[in-house]
Each structure stands twice: as structure tokens, then as C-alpha cells.
Design an enzyme around this catalytic site. Structure first.
Site, mmCIF file in Angstrom:
data_model
loop_
_atom_site.group_PDB
_atom_site.id
_atom_site.type_symbol
_atom_site.label_atom_id
_atom_site.label_comp_id
_atom_site.label_asym_id
_atom_site.label_seq_id
_atom_site.Cartn_x
_atom_site.Cartn_y
_atom_site.Cartn_z
ATOM 1 N N SER A 142 62.278 -45.730 -18.934
ATOM 2 C CA SER A 142 61.242 -45.826 -19.955
ATOM 3 C C SER A 142 61.851 -45.617 -21.335
ATOM 4 O O SER A 142 62.171 -44.496 -21.729
ATOM 5 C CB SER A 142 60.148 -44.800 -19.622
ATOM 6 O OG SER A 142 59.622 -44.190 -20.733
ATOM 7 N N SER A 144 61.667 -48.611 -24.565
ATOM 8 C CA SER A 144 60.649 -49.239 -25.421
ATOM 9 C C SER A 144 59.256 -48.990 -24.851
ATOM 10 O O SER A 144 58.300 -48.769 -25.591
ATOM 11 C CB SER A 144 60.901 -50.750 -25.503
ATOM 12 O OG SER A 144 62.188 -51.006 -26.015
ATOM 13 N N ILE A 169 69.173 -37.959 -25.413
ATOM 14 C CA ILE A 169 68.525 -36.988 -26.296
ATOM 15 C C ILE A 169 69.484 -36.485 -27.380
ATOM 16 O O ILE A 169 70.438 -35.745 -27.116
ATOM 17 C CB ILE A 169 67.905 -35.825 -25.475
ATOM 18 C CG1 ILE A 169 67.011 -36.419 -24.354
ATOM 19 C CG2 ILE A 169 67.120 -34.883 -26.378
ATOM 20 C CD1 ILE A 169 65.977 -37.452 -24.819
ATOM 21 N N THR A 170 69.197 -36.909 -28.607
ATOM 22 C CA THR A 170 70.016 -36.555 -29.769
ATOM 23 C C THR A 170 69.951 -35.052 -30.016
ATOM 24 O O THR A 170 68.877 -34.449 -29.926
ATOM 25 C CB THR A 170 69.503 -37.309 -31.021
ATOM 26 O OG1 THR A 170 69.608 -38.708 -30.776
ATOM 27 C CG2 THR A 170 70.299 -36.947 -32.269
ATOM 28 N N TYR A 244 50.611 -38.571 -26.148
ATOM 29 C CA TYR A 244 50.918 -39.919 -26.647
ATOM 30 C C TYR A 244 50.695 -39.987 -28.156
ATOM 31 O O TYR A 244 51.413 -40.670 -28.878
ATOM 32 C CB TYR A 244 50.082 -40.985 -25.919
ATOM 33 C CG TYR A 244 48.610 -40.974 -26.273
ATOM 34 C CD1 TYR A 244 47.725 -40.102 -25.643
ATOM 35 C CD2 TYR A 244 48.101 -41.814 -27.252
ATOM 36 C CE1 TYR A 244 46.383 -40.081 -25.977
ATOM 37 C CE2 TYR A 244 46.767 -41.803 -27.588
ATOM 38 C CZ TYR A 244 45.909 -40.923 -26.954
ATOM 39 O OH TYR A 244 44.581 -40.902 -27.308
ATOM 40 N N ASN A 252 56.158 -42.815 -35.849
ATOM 41 C CA ASN A 252 55.755 -43.634 -37.004
ATOM 42 C C ASN A 252 56.372 -43.079 -38.281
ATOM 43 O O ASN A 252 56.808 -43.825 -39.166
ATOM 44 C CB ASN A 252 54.231 -43.624 -37.169
ATOM 45 C CG ASN A 252 53.550 -44.582 -36.200
ATOM 46 O OD1 ASN A 252 54.199 -45.454 -35.631
ATOM 47 N ND2 ASN A 252 52.253 -44.406 -36.012
ATOM 48 N N GLY A 254 58.952 -40.709 -38.254
ATOM 49 C CA GLY A 254 60.398 -40.536 -38.066
ATOM 50 C C GLY A 254 61.189 -41.780 -38.405
ATOM 51 O O GLY A 254 62.337 -41.688 -38.871
ATOM 52 N N GLU A 375 64.475 -44.858 -32.062
ATOM 53 C CA GLU A 375 63.131 -44.727 -32.666
ATOM 54 C C GLU A 375 62.433 -46.098 -32.750
ATOM 55 O O GLU A 375 61.753 -46.414 -33.720
ATOM 56 C CB GLU A 375 63.195 -44.013 -34.006
ATOM 57 C CG GLU A 375 63.695 -42.578 -33.820
ATOM 58 C CD GLU A 375 63.357 -41.632 -34.937
ATOM 59 O OE1 GLU A 375 62.297 -41.800 -35.567
ATOM 60 O OE2 GLU A 375 64.155 -40.719 -35.156
#
Ligand SMILES: Cc1cc2nc3c(=O)[nH]c(=O)nc-3n(C[C@H](O)[C@H](O)[C@H](O)COP(=O)(O)OP(=O)(O)OC[C@H]3O[C@@H](n4cnc5c(N)ncnc54)[C@H](O)[C@@H]3O)c2cc1C
Length: 395
Positions: A142, A144, A169-170, A244, A252, A254, A375
Site C-alpha cells: 500500500s 499510492s 519510513i523516513t 484517514y 496535503n 506536507g 508524499e
């Protein structure tokens, strides 16, 4: 055209005009990046590890808490100021840019927006002082399609028990706090998604394999394994089943940070190209004296300016509480292209030297690629833009 419910502002200044405070902040971020980050860039890229003492400096100078109000120990700045710092850091090192980007525009931002007062009082001072944050949405199946996530959250008395696997995960290697998205019931679709504040010491939370990447090599990107990870109910972020909204609305915002990162990459590569063109001599003169080079540098400068204007506009709109989602998606979409194009042409300005690791520009090209991916990929930005323009009443 402005939506009718929001009155127009007094004549706005040019988007690159800064207030006195913003100007001082930008100058300080630029000087800090040149003095403190630049000397470590090459080694961090080579070793694929971010220098911990540099992160300590980011905390000490307030760059990890730009948008956190002073009441929680933060610097009390605007989202726009975070964008300025991300751009300046990214102009010397995109990995440094993303460290402060995730901390400010995703983690602190989500907590400021969705946490209870009690959660803010617990977590924001830590994020301000010494705790790196990470944002864990993506999974192996999962990306996009973020709401197809499979990590489960089972209700168990006064806690939830999380099981699943997060990917990409950054900041995960350094992080002490993770915002983790999981579903309380997959059959509910996106309405099952819930956000959790998970501390590094939580039982069952394992930071897994670190990726060996093309670009932003110093920024850690790891998998996260949740194996019966117990999270107190007091650490649900936002409402149960409303994760969600946390995810969409944070991303949006970020993505303006990623547009800033891309703008910084482009600006940094361009500055190197100009400096090199002035000193490299061929045919008895600096190559910057050839009109072809002058036009190339002028074209790239125009692209950097356009990227910066789109980024600043989206950030200003967000800070003003005005609609910004379309502008943010357009900024990320466009700036990521500019970053790649400018970095690629900067390599050409350097000729053969640009193709080697002894010179700085090839790294900008490698780093630029990620701005088209995380993102929300470029196609996902186009999807958002298309939805908004096709549903708009006033074209
Ligand atoms: C270095 C790095 C750092 C990251 N950091 C984080 C992080 O901190 N937290 C986090 O949660 N995630 C993070 N990510 C994950 C990132 O957000 C995802 O990689 C990204 O959203 C794309 O997902 P995917 O890789 O699964 O690609 P996919 O979704 O599989 O996409 C593959 C291709 O298909 C295209 N595509 C997919 N669906 C459609 C469609 N409907 N229409 C048209 N095209 C489509 C995409 O545009 C892309 O070109 C990071 C990724 C990387 C590489």
C-alpha cells in the site's frame, strides 16, 4: 478567483518579499546550513548515515520545532518559515532538508492539528527538545493506494494491539516517536483507519532493515515491524476511524515541504553551476562567457524562480487559512520536475567533472529523484489537481 466567502486581502506584496522576521530567519538558516551542514554532506552521503551531532544541533537551534508554539517549547514560527528552512537546508543537502521536513510538516503538524491537549503537553515538548518523529503510513502493498493498508489495530481493554509492517519510513532509525496508521477493521475501508502515537520503547515495535538508496542516502529510510505492539488508548491521535483524515490532511500540507525541498535542490545545483561556469576556462575564456551557457543558466534561474513562487504561494495560502490543496499539489508536481531538470543540467555545465563524485552536482541529481516519489508520486499529484480543476465552478 477568490472564493466569495473569503474577503480579498489588501494588495499583497511579491511572494518572495519576506517580513523582517522571515528575512532574519532565512539568513540564519542559510548561514547555519553553510557552516554546520556543508562540511559533512559528502561523508554522510558516502556512509549513508546522518550525523547525530548535527541532529542535536538542529534541536538546539530550533529547526526541529519551527512550527511548534512557544507554549510547548517550540520556536513559534509559521509553516512558511518551516518552508524557508527546508529550502535552505536542501540547497546544501536534501537529507538535512527531509529531517526537518518530516519533523515539522508531518509529525508536529499532525499533533498540533489532531492531538488532545494532554497529548500535546506530553509529546510536543519532547519533539522540541530531543525526540525525532517519523510518519508511518506506507506498507509493502500500500503506497499510492494508502488506504489499502493492512496493519491491524485490535481493541484490547485500555489499549490497542498493532500488528503489521510499514515500509519506507523516513527518520525511523533516529526516531523516538512514530505516528502509525492502522485499521481497526479492514472491511470498513478507509473508515477503519486510525492514527496512533507509538513510542520507540513500545513492546513489539521493531525498527527493521534500512534501505540503501540512490539519493538522500544520509536520511534513514527503514521498515517498521509491529508485532503485537501495545499502544494505550490515550495515544490514539484524532478520533478512532478518522485516521484517514489525519493522513490526507497532513500530507496535503506536507507536500508543500517537499516542494520546498525540491526548490532547495534546484537552487543549490544552480548556484554550483553558476560558480563553476565563471571559473572553468575553455577556448581561452570562462565558459560563462559563451552565450549558450548564459542562456542555459538564465533558463534554469527562471525555473528555480517559478518553483520558489509556487512553493511560497502554497505555504502563504496555508498559513492564511485559505484553500491551498490544488496549489500545494501543483507546487510539488512542478518543483520536483525543476529539481531534476536543473540538477541534470548542472551536471552538464560541469562537463565530465560533473559526472564524478569528486564534484557536488551529481548528488543533487540523485537526490532530486525522490521529490517525484514520496508524499504522493507525480501521478498522484496530477490526480489531485485534475479532481480539483474538474470540479471547480470558476475556471
Ligand atoms: C526514500 C523514501 C522515503 C519515504 N518516506 C516515507 C515516510 O516517511 N512515510 C511513509 O509513510 N511513506 C514514505 N515513503 C513511501 C512513499 O510515500 C511511497 O513510496 C509512494 O507513495 C509511492 O508508493 P509505492 O512506492 O508503493 O509505489 P506505487 O504506489 O506502487 O506506484 C508505482 C507507480 O505506479 C503509479 N501509480 C499507482 N497508482 C496509480 C494510479 N491510480 N494512477 C496512475 N498511476 C498510478 C505511481 O505513480 C508510480 O509511478 C517513502 C519512500 C521513499 C522511497
Amino acid at each position: 478567483m477568490e472564493p466569495p466567502s473569503i474577503p480579498p486581502l489588501a494588495t499583497p506584496a511579491g511572494l518572495t518579499n519576506l517580513t523582517e522576521e522571515e528575512h532574519l530567519f532565512q539568513a540564519a538558516a542559510r548561514a547555519f546550513a553553510a557552516r554546520e551542514i556543508t562540511p559533512h554532506v559528502k561523508e554522510m552521503d558516502r556512509s549513508g548515515a546522518f550525523k547525530q551531532t548535527l541532529i542535536d544541533d538542529f534541536f538546539a537551534q530550533g529547526y526541529m520545532s519551527i512550527i511548534v508554539p512557544e507554549a510547548y517549547g517550540g520556536a513559534g514560527g509559521s509553516f512558511f518559515m518551516a518552508v524557508l528552512a527546508i529550502e535552505e537546508f536542501s540547497s546544501v543537502d536534501a537529507s538535512a532538508g527531509v529531517v526537518i521536513d518530516v519533523q515539522n510538516t508531518l509529525v508536529s503538524n499532525a499533533i498540533l492539528r489532531w492531538a488532545t491537549e494532554e497529548q500535546k503537553r506530553i509529546f510536543l515538548p519532547r519533539l522540541t527538545r530531543d525526540t525525532v518523529g517519523a510518519y508511518a503510513l506506507s506498507e509493502p502493498n500500500s503506497g499510492s493506494d494508502a488506504f489499502a493498508l493492512e496493519t491491524r489495530a485490535r481493541d484490547d481493554g485500555d489499549s490497542f494491539v498493532l500488528d503489521g509492517r510499514k515500509l519506507w519510513i523516513t527518520n525511523a532509525q533516529e526516531a523516538g516517536l512514530f505516528i502509525v496508521f492502522a485499521t481497526i477493521n479492514r472491511e470498513l475501508g478507509y473508515r477503519g483507519i486510525t492514527a496512533f502515537l507509538v513510542e520507540r520503547g513500545a513492546t513489539g515495535l521493531i525498527v527493521g532493515k534500512k534501505e540503501d538508496k540512490l539519493g538522500i542516502r544520509a536520511s534513514s529510510t527503514c521498515e517498521l515491524i509491529l508485532d503485537h505492539c501495545r499502544v494505550p488508548k490515550a495515544q490514539v491521535l484524532g478520533d478512532i476511524s478518522k485516521g484517514y483524515k489525519v493522513a490526507i490532511e497532513t500530507l496535503n500540507e506536507g507536500r508543500i515541504g517537499i516542494a520546498a525541498q525540491a526548490t532547495g535542490i534546484a537552487a543549490g545545483a544552480w548556484r554550483h553551476a553558476v560558480a563553476y561556469a565563471k571559473q572553468r576556462r575553455q577556448f581561452g575564456r570562462p565558459i560563462a562567457e559563451f552565450q549558450a551557457l548564459q542562456f542555459q543558466l538564465a533558463r534554469l534561474a527562471t525555473e528555480v524562480e517559478a518553483a520558489r513562487l509556487m512553493t511560497y504561494n502554497a505555504a502563504r495560502l496555508k498559513d492564511a487559512g485559505r484553500p491551498f490543496v490544488k496549489e500545494a499539489a501543483m507546487a510539488k508536481y512542478f518543483c520536483s520536475q525543476v529539481a531534476e531538470r536543473v540538477a541534470s543540467e548542472a551536471v552538464e555545465v560541469y562537463g565530465g567533472y560533473g559526472f564524478t563524485r569528486d564534484y557536488p552536482v551529481e548528488k543533487y541529481l540523485r537526490d532530486s529523484k525522490i521529490t517525484k516519489i514520496y508524499e504522493g508520486t507525480s501521478f498522484m499529484q496530477l490526480q489531485t489537481i485534475a479532481k480539483l480543476i474538474l470540479s471547480a465552478q470558476d475556471l
